[in-house]
Enzyme design. Sequence first.
Site, PDB file in Angstrom:
ATOM      1  N   CYS A 196       0.838  -1.206   0.000  1.00 26.41           N
ATOM      2  CA  CYS A 196       0.000   0.000   0.000  1.00 26.41           C
ATOM      3  C   CYS A 196       0.877   1.263   0.000  1.00 26.41           C
ATOM      4  O   CYS A 196       1.846   1.359   0.743  1.00 26.41           O
ATOM      5  CB  CYS A 196      -0.906  -0.011   1.229  1.00 26.41           C
ATOM      6  SG  CYS A 196      -2.013   1.408   1.295  1.00 26.41           S
ATOM      7  N   CYS A 230       0.387   5.159   6.886  1.00 29.05           N
ATOM      8  CA  CYS A 230      -0.214   4.942   8.216  1.00 29.05           C
ATOM      9  C   CYS A 230       0.833   4.266   9.125  1.00 29.05           C
ATOM     10  O   CYS A 230       1.265   3.131   8.838  1.00 29.05           O
ATOM     11  CB  CYS A 230      -1.461   4.075   8.096  1.00 29.05           C
ATOM     12  SG  CYS A 230      -2.586   4.634   6.779  1.00 29.05           S
ATOM     13  N   CYS A 269       0.702   0.555  10.293  1.00 27.68           N
ATOM     14  CA  CYS A 269       0.214  -0.511   9.408  1.00 27.68           C
ATOM     15  C   CYS A 269       1.317  -1.363   8.782  1.00 27.68           C
ATOM     16  O   CYS A 269       2.188  -0.864   8.072  1.00 27.68           O
ATOM     17  CB  CYS A 269      -0.653   0.078   8.318  1.00 27.68           C
ATOM     18  SG  CYS A 269      -1.414  -1.219   7.300  1.00 27.68           S
ATOM     19  N   CYS A 327     -16.042  -9.900   6.426  1.00 31.43           N
ATOM     20  CA  CYS A 327     -15.444  -8.583   6.164  1.00 31.43           C
ATOM     21  C   CYS A 327     -14.184  -8.763   5.324  1.00 31.43           C
ATOM     22  O   CYS A 327     -13.280  -9.490   5.728  1.00 31.43           O
ATOM     23  CB  CYS A 327     -15.035  -7.908   7.469  1.00 31.43           C
ATOM     24  SG  CYS A 327     -16.370  -7.743   8.647  1.00 31.43           S
ATOM     25  N   CYS A 375     -19.174  -6.945   4.540  1.00 35.99           N
ATOM     26  CA  CYS A 375     -18.517  -5.684   4.859  1.00 35.99           C
ATOM     27  C   CYS A 375     -17.231  -5.642   4.046  1.00 35.99           C
ATOM     28  O   CYS A 375     -16.600  -6.684   3.864  1.00 35.99           O
ATOM     29  CB  CYS A 375     -18.190  -5.636   6.355  1.00 35.99           C
ATOM     30  SG  CYS A 375     -17.279  -4.142   6.839  1.00 35.99           S
ATOM     31  N   CYS A 412     -19.325   1.402   9.254  1.00 34.31           N
ATOM     32  CA  CYS A 412     -18.502   0.786  10.304  1.00 34.31           C
ATOM     33  C   CYS A 412     -17.293   1.689  10.454  1.00 34.31           C
ATOM     34  O   CYS A 412     -16.469   1.773   9.533  1.00 34.31           O
ATOM     35  CB  CYS A 412     -18.093  -0.622   9.897  1.00 34.31           C
ATOM     36  SG  CYS A 412     -16.928  -1.387  11.048  1.00 34.31           S
ATOM     37  N   ARG A 469     -17.391  -2.875  18.603  1.00 32.98           N
ATOM     38  CA  ARG A 469     -16.601  -4.087  18.367  1.00 32.98           C
ATOM     39  C   ARG A 469     -15.250  -4.011  19.069  1.00 32.98           C
ATOM     40  O   ARG A 469     -14.453  -3.099  18.819  1.00 32.98           O
ATOM     41  CB  ARG A 469     -16.392  -4.327  16.874  1.00 32.98           C
ATOM     42  CG  ARG A 469     -15.617  -5.637  16.613  1.00 32.98           C
ATOM     43  CD  ARG A 469     -15.505  -5.978  15.144  1.00 32.98           C
ATOM     44  NE  ARG A 469     -16.801  -6.034  14.535  1.00 32.98           N
ATOM     45  CZ  ARG A 469     -17.106  -5.460  13.369  1.00 32.98           C
ATOM     46  NH1 ARG A 469     -16.185  -4.815  12.693  1.00 32.98           N
ATOM     47  NH2 ARG A 469     -18.323  -5.545  12.880  1.00 32.98           N
TER      48      ARG A 469
END
Length: 332
Positions: free
Chosen positions: A68, A72, A75, A112, A143, A203, A275
Amino acid sequence: MLNARNALADPMPIAPANELRWTVEEASKLLTMPFNDLLFRAHAVHREHFNPNQIQLSTLLNIKSGGCPEDCAYCPQSARYDTGVEASPLMSVEQVTAAALKAKAAGASRFCMGAAWRAPKDKEVAQVAELVTAIKGLGMETCVTLGMLKPTQAETLKSAGLDYYNHNLDTSPEHYGDVITTRTYQDRLNTLSAVRDAGINVCCGGIVGLGEDVADRAGLLCQLANLPVPPESVPINQLVRVEGTPLANEKPVDCFDVVRTIAAARIMMPASYVRLSAGRRELGEAGQALAYFAGANSVFYGEQLLTTPNPGQNEDLDLFARLGIDTMAASG
Ligand code: SAM
Ligand code: DTB
Ligand code: SF4
């Protein structure tokens, strides 16, 4: 006028447009009050809105791993950090369907799918739409989390039968720039409104353990609770510290602060599923039981999150049985 509320007596009214439901000061007060007072109050709110002995199970699958371009700092899938996570192409309908069938057989009600993209191309959204339709056909809720989304892309996913889109705000607007520089807070809010406008459930949550302070946690919760419509699902992640990421050596969060964040989220968003997300292994069984008492009523279920480990299914089912907690069934 800002309205503080007595969470024991007063269910959450929908605030008029432009009126904040919660201030950072009110949220900070919740997060710092005596632990037992906070849990008592959160549990009372939980009971008013949900069966306290029932939990929703979502299983995650990383349908496109690594590589990616975003930065972040938490991550493992960012191409900027050397974490050992390999970049992989998007999985096929057959591979994804096989994983979803397994998850359904193990008791998950929602599937998900996560992709390590900054923002998908239209062609990639069309491919994910096929996956969504296939999983819906199995009788599971769907999701996806694909990064930033344009309104037309959200509409494509809605037409394919998508139930939820996950896109986290991660932290407060003030702390955000210390964690991510390649997209703005406003970019994230824009994606959330595209998802909401397309009629997909939202979400949206965040992470504790990013080096934030109490005011930042309060700020994140206020951003979530003050959205025009609060998210239907609020994942609270504890940072999974991954070797090679800039946050690998961040100080671990006190387990009671994770539980406090869950409790404050429950009080501030009484009708949302909260969650207990990444970090359950670190929390241990007693910590998780406290989080369920504090109002967490959903978890990621399955031995892997996206790239890091999660408690095993048998471990979870054993804990739920010992606590007398039932799991929500898939619809078909
Ligand atoms: N690439 C898409 C995006 O960022 O929107 C979707 C996948 S991304 C991995 C989904 C979310 O996982 C992030 O927003 C973050 O909240 C969470 N996450 C990622 N790495 C994490 C970590 N090491 N610990 C806790 N949560 C993490
Ligand atoms: C969310 O809030 N947490 C999940 C999901 N949404 C996509 C991801 C957690 C990732 C933890 C680190 C990893 O396994 O790579
Ligand atoms: Fe990319 Fe999402 Fe990871 Fe950020 S959180 S680096 S956008 S996969």
